[in-house]
Design an enzyme around this catalytic site. Structure first.
Site, short mmCIF file in Angstrom:
data_model
loop_
_atom_site.label_atom_id
_atom_site.label_comp_id
_atom_site.label_asym_id
_atom_site.label_seq_id
_atom_site.Cartn_x
_atom_site.Cartn_y
_atom_site.Cartn_z
N MET A 148 -9.39 -6.30 11.53
CA MET A 148 -9.47 -6.12 10.08
C MET A 148 -9.36 -7.46 9.35
O MET A 148 -9.80 -7.57 8.21
CB MET A 148 -8.36 -5.19 9.59
CG MET A 148 -8.58 -3.75 9.97
SD MET A 148 -7.49 -2.71 8.98
CE MET A 148 -7.72 -1.15 9.81
N ASP A 163 -9.96 2.54 2.38
CA ASP A 163 -9.98 1.73 3.60
C ASP A 163 -10.67 2.47 4.76
O ASP A 163 -11.38 1.85 5.56
CB ASP A 163 -8.56 1.35 4.03
CG ASP A 163 -8.03 0.14 3.27
OD1 ASP A 163 -8.83 -0.58 2.65
OD2 ASP A 163 -6.80 -0.08 3.30
N LYS A 187 0.81 -1.23 0.00
CA LYS A 187 0.00 0.00 0.00
C LYS A 187 0.84 1.28 0.00
O LYS A 187 0.45 2.27 -0.62
CB LYS A 187 -0.96 0.00 1.18
CG LYS A 187 -2.06 -1.03 1.00
CD LYS A 187 -3.08 -0.99 2.10
CE LYS A 187 -4.12 -2.07 1.84
NZ LYS A 187 -5.21 -2.04 2.79
N ASN A 247 2.66 -0.80 18.03
CA ASN A 247 3.28 -1.60 16.97
C ASN A 247 4.51 -2.34 17.45
O ASN A 247 5.21 -1.89 18.35
CB ASN A 247 3.65 -0.70 15.78
CG ASN A 247 3.88 -1.51 14.53
OD1 ASN A 247 3.11 -2.42 14.22
ND2 ASN A 247 4.94 -1.22 13.80
N TYR A 250 -10.41 -11.06 8.30
CA TYR A 250 -11.77 -11.61 8.23
C TYR A 250 -11.78 -13.11 7.91
O TYR A 250 -12.81 -13.67 7.58
CB TYR A 250 -12.62 -10.85 7.22
CG TYR A 250 -11.98 -10.69 5.85
CD1 TYR A 250 -12.00 -11.72 4.92
CD2 TYR A 250 -11.35 -9.51 5.51
CE1 TYR A 250 -11.41 -11.59 3.68
CE2 TYR A 250 -10.76 -9.35 4.26
CZ TYR A 250 -10.80 -10.39 3.36
OH TYR A 250 -10.21 -10.25 2.13
P1 NDP Z 1 1.36 -4.21 6.30
O1 NDP Z 1 2.25 -5.32 5.86
O2 NDP Z 1 1.54 -2.85 5.70
O3 NDP Z 1 1.51 -4.03 7.90
C1 NDP Z 1 1.52 -5.15 8.74
C2 NDP Z 1 1.51 -4.72 10.21
O4 NDP Z 1 1.37 -5.89 11.01
C3 NDP Z 1 2.79 -4.02 10.67
O5 NDP Z 1 2.45 -3.03 11.60
C4 NDP Z 1 3.56 -5.16 11.35
O6 NDP Z 1 4.43 -4.75 12.37
C5 NDP Z 1 2.42 -5.94 11.98
N1 NDP Z 1 2.73 -7.35 12.24
C6 NDP Z 1 2.96 -8.33 11.32
N2 NDP Z 1 3.17 -9.51 11.94
C7 NDP Z 1 3.10 -9.27 13.28
C8 NDP Z 1 3.23 -10.10 14.44
N3 NDP Z 1 3.49 -11.42 14.34
N4 NDP Z 1 3.06 -9.52 15.65
C9 NDP Z 1 2.78 -8.20 15.76
N5 NDP Z 1 2.65 -7.36 14.70
C10 NDP Z 1 2.81 -7.90 13.47
O7 NDP Z 1 -0.13 -4.74 6.10
P2 NDP Z 1 -1.47 -3.88 5.89
O8 NDP Z 1 -1.42 -2.73 6.83
O9 NDP Z 1 -1.68 -3.61 4.46
O10 NDP Z 1 -2.60 -4.93 6.34
C11 NDP Z 1 -2.72 -5.32 7.70
C12 NDP Z 1 -3.89 -6.29 7.84
O11 NDP Z 1 -5.14 -5.65 7.65
C13 NDP Z 1 -3.84 -7.45 6.87
O12 NDP Z 1 -4.17 -8.62 7.57
C14 NDP Z 1 -4.89 -7.12 5.84
O13 NDP Z 1 -5.44 -8.28 5.24
C15 NDP Z 1 -5.93 -6.42 6.73
N6 NDP Z 1 -6.78 -5.50 5.99
C16 NDP Z 1 -8.12 -5.75 5.93
C17 NDP Z 1 -8.95 -4.89 5.28
C18 NDP Z 1 -10.41 -5.17 5.25
O14 NDP Z 1 -11.08 -4.60 4.40
N7 NDP Z 1 -10.93 -5.97 6.13
C19 NDP Z 1 -8.45 -3.69 4.57
C20 NDP Z 1 -7.04 -3.50 4.73
C21 NDP Z 1 -6.25 -4.39 5.38
P3 NDP Z 1 5.96 -4.27 12.04
O15 NDP Z 1 5.85 -2.82 11.66
O16 NDP Z 1 6.68 -4.46 13.32
O17 NDP Z 1 6.45 -5.14 10.93
#
Ligand code: NDP
Length: 286
Positions: free
Chosen positions: A225, A110, A73, A160, A227
């Site tokens: 988020m 979003d 994104k 985070n 699902y």
């Molecule tokens: P990104 O990859 O941009 O961000 C992922 C985030 O998750 C980061 O903050 C990362 O932390 C954190 N993270 C990943 N693994 C872990 C873990 N094991 N423990 C703790 N934190 C973790 O993803 P997006 O922001 O694009 O998407 C995030 C989620 O939201 C996805 O699951 C996506 O499917 C869902 N989503 C759902 C939508 C909907 O319409 N329902 C719309 C948009 C997104 P760090 O910075 O430390 O790496």
């Protein structure tokens, strides 16, 4: 899908890595079927280090546009030539439109999806009523933070794993934003009116999110988020504590509606129960 594909078929899709989990193709194709629109919506899985090449290759409009999901994104915004105010605020885009003149326009729906899901599943919830916690600091979290700020949330707490990213996202919110590390989650949850999981923990590499949800007030609303499954372990933990919950499917449907209109030039047809349809697709496709 029973539509014929010909030279005037409008092609759009969703790009993510992984993309297999996305329900967007089922949703958009069902709307296309119901509306009788000559269009198709396909999943794309560019390599993790290849999003820019993928998007650059689509300049010119042969593909009308793509929704963008994780982890692309932020890159989606940077590849665009112009962006809507809400995408700029979110510093992330979930929608790219490939204009005929070769330029790319970025948008972020979003935030609309998030607010729509709360309206549907937590009626009466007041975004202005107190601090709201967002878990995560990726693209989805930024979109959520921008929408909550716009809706008047007085304080937005960003929790985070990587503190520096929480600081960055909170910093962009000015005095409304507060950054927290994951091990400070209990502090962040205290007094919160809502908690929104915007991490991909559970989706990528099987990571699990350990969050002390019992630190939230009893009337807090908890949203995930994610699902798949519809009731995630995170939401189940919230329900076990008696908290009101909002699922990620509501957000998916509500963010897809303006995307459909941007691709195909008309709103999704009335009379299609998008939520039921998505639930059915989840049963069929796992
Ligand atoms: P990104 O990859 O941009 O961000 C992922 C985030 O998750 C980061 O903050 C990362 O932390 C954190 N993270 C990943 N693994 C872990 C873990 N094991 N423990 C703790 N934190 C973790 O993803 P997006 O922001 O694009 O998407 C995030 C989620 O939201 C996805 O699951 C996506 O499917 C869902 N989503 C759902 C939508 C909907 O319409 N329902 C719309 C948009 C997104 P760090 O910075 O430390 O790496």
């Amino acid at each position: 899908m029973s539509r014929a594909v010909d030279g005037s078929t409008i092609v759009a899709g969703v790009a993510g890595q992984p993309v297999k989990h996305s329900l967007s193709p089922q949703l958009h194709n069902a709307w296309l079927d119901a509306a009788g629109v000559n269009g198709v919506y396909v999943p794309f899985a560019p390599p993790v280090d290849g999003f820019r090449r993928f998007a650059e290759g689509l300049r010119g409009g042969a593909v009308r546009g793509v929704n963008v999901t994780l982890p692309f994104k932020e890159q989606a915004l940077s590849v665009a030539d112009r962006a809507t105010a809400r995408a700029q605020k979110a510093e992330a885009a979930n929608l790219l439109i490939f204009e005929r003149d070769g330029s790319i326009t970025a948008d972020n729906t979003d935030g609309l999806g998030l607010l729509g899901a709360f309206r549907d599943q937590a009626p009466g919830f007041d975004m202005r009523g107190g601090p709201i916690v967002i878990l995560g600091a990726g693209g989805a979290a930024r979109g959520a933070a921008a929408a909550l700020a716009e809706a008047g949330a007085p304080q937005i707490r960003i929790v985070n794993r990587t503190l520096a990213k929480a600081e960055f996202v909170a910093g962009a919110l000015g005095k409304t934003g507060r950054p927290y590390a994951l091990d400070q989650a209990a502090q962040a949850l205290a007094g919160a009116t809502a908690v929104i999981n915007a991490t991909s923990a559970g989706l990528v590499n099987g990571g699990r999110l350990e969050i002390p949800l019992d630190a939230t007030p009893e009337d807090a609303v908890v949203m995930d988020m994610l699902y798949r499954p519809l009731v995630t372990p995170f939401l189940q933990a919230a329900r076990d504590l008696g908290r009101r919950t909002v699922d990620g499917l509501g957000m998916l449907v509500a963010q897809a509606e303006p995307s459909f209109e941007a691709f195909y030039g008309q709103a999704p047809p009335a009379g299609v129960d998008a939520r039921a349809l998505a639930l059915k697709a989840m049963e069929i496709h796992g």
